[in-house]
Design an enzyme around this catalytic site. Structure first.
Site, PDB file in Angstrom:
ATOM      1  N   GLY A 179     -29.237  -0.685 -31.245  1.00 59.98           N
ATOM      2  CA  GLY A 179     -30.577   0.298 -31.141  1.00 59.98           C
ATOM      3  C   GLY A 179     -30.536   0.883 -32.614  1.00 59.98           C
ATOM      4  N   ASP A 180     -31.969   1.499 -32.455  1.00 57.46           N
ATOM      5  CA  ASP A 180     -32.132   2.369 -33.686  1.00 57.46           C
ATOM      6  C   ASP A 180     -33.226   3.077 -33.416  1.00 57.46           C
ATOM      7  OD1 ASP A 180     -31.709   2.398 -36.688  1.00 57.46           O
ATOM      8  OD2 ASP A 180     -33.950   2.636 -36.674  1.00 57.46           O
ATOM      9  N   THR A 181     -33.039   4.485 -33.866  1.00 57.84           N
ATOM     10  CA  THR A 181     -33.986   5.572 -33.663  1.00 57.84           C
ATOM     11  C   THR A 181     -34.335   6.278 -35.035  1.00 57.84           C
ATOM     12  OG1 THR A 181     -32.564   6.280 -31.799  1.00 57.84           O
ATOM     13  CG2 THR A 181     -33.970   7.966 -32.521  1.00 57.84           C
TER      14      THR A 181
END
Length: 209
Positions: A87-89
């Site tokens: 994931g990446d935010t």
């Protein structure tokens, strides 16, 4: 604004639901993502941080950047015949991608920019199948901080929660008391959008209620 989800084009073959390859590697050393994943009743067999270049491309759209980072993280980790979840935010103010704050000056600059205005948090999640299929989803959340006084920024920076956080804040900490409004996925702002993650894992055959 409601969370938005997109699916990547799918490869020709995917592991069928219920296949024997239902082991999961989390491609992130973030304790927040591990804790969020546990809320779905999923414990990864291993934690492996992905080491990739996170520099945005010139004029790269924010949504495209978030998805690309999740995809590249999922691809960067050795799979061992397991599924890989990454994931990446990304925090964006207008078209500007805010950095992860590694020093107080950056944290202060981010908070001053976000003070009293809305910004977007794009949280992408990618699942790589043992066969190489890669699927991803994206959530978009709108967050608005109250107007922040210099004293409020000083107090938040002194607490140290900003370190390593995109946009210079962590919503799961004391910053939540400074947020006047949020529209979208709270878990996405924390670091892993659970609605989208659940959908990806269930489609892959993981047993989630």
């Amino acid at each position: 604004m409601a969370p938005d989800s997109t699916d990547a084009p799918q490869a020709e073959r995917a592991d069928p639901p219920g296949s024997a390859a239902l082991r999961l590697i989390l491609a992130s050393a973030s304790p927040r993502r591990r804790e969020l994943l546990a809320r779905l009743g999923i414990a990864p067999m291993d934690i492996r941080a992905a080491d990739i270049d996170e520099t945005p491309h010139t004029a790269e759209p924010v949504r495209g950047y978030a998805v690309r980072m999740a995809r590249e993280k999922a691809l960067a980790v050795a799979a061992d015949d397991a599924h890989v979840l990454a994931g990446d935010t990304v925090v964006a103010c207008g078209r500007r991608i805010l950095p992860k704050a590694e020093d107080e000056a950056t944290a202060r600059a981010c908070l001053a920019l976000l003070s009293g205005r809305r910004h977007r948090v794009l949280s992408a999640v990618a699942l790589r199948y043992p066969c190489g299929t890669l699927r991803e989803k994206l959530s978009e959340t709108v967050v608005r901080f109250k107007p922040l006084s210099a004293a409020e920024i000083d107090a938040y920076v002194a607490g140290g929660e900003w370190h390593g956080k995109a946009g210079g804040y962590a919503i799961q900490g004391s910053a939540e008391g400074l947020i006047a409004w949020i529209g979208g996925s709270h878990s996405g702002v924390v670091g892993l959008p659970l609605f989208e993650t659940r959908a990806l894992l269930r489609a892959a055959g993981f047993a989630i209620g």
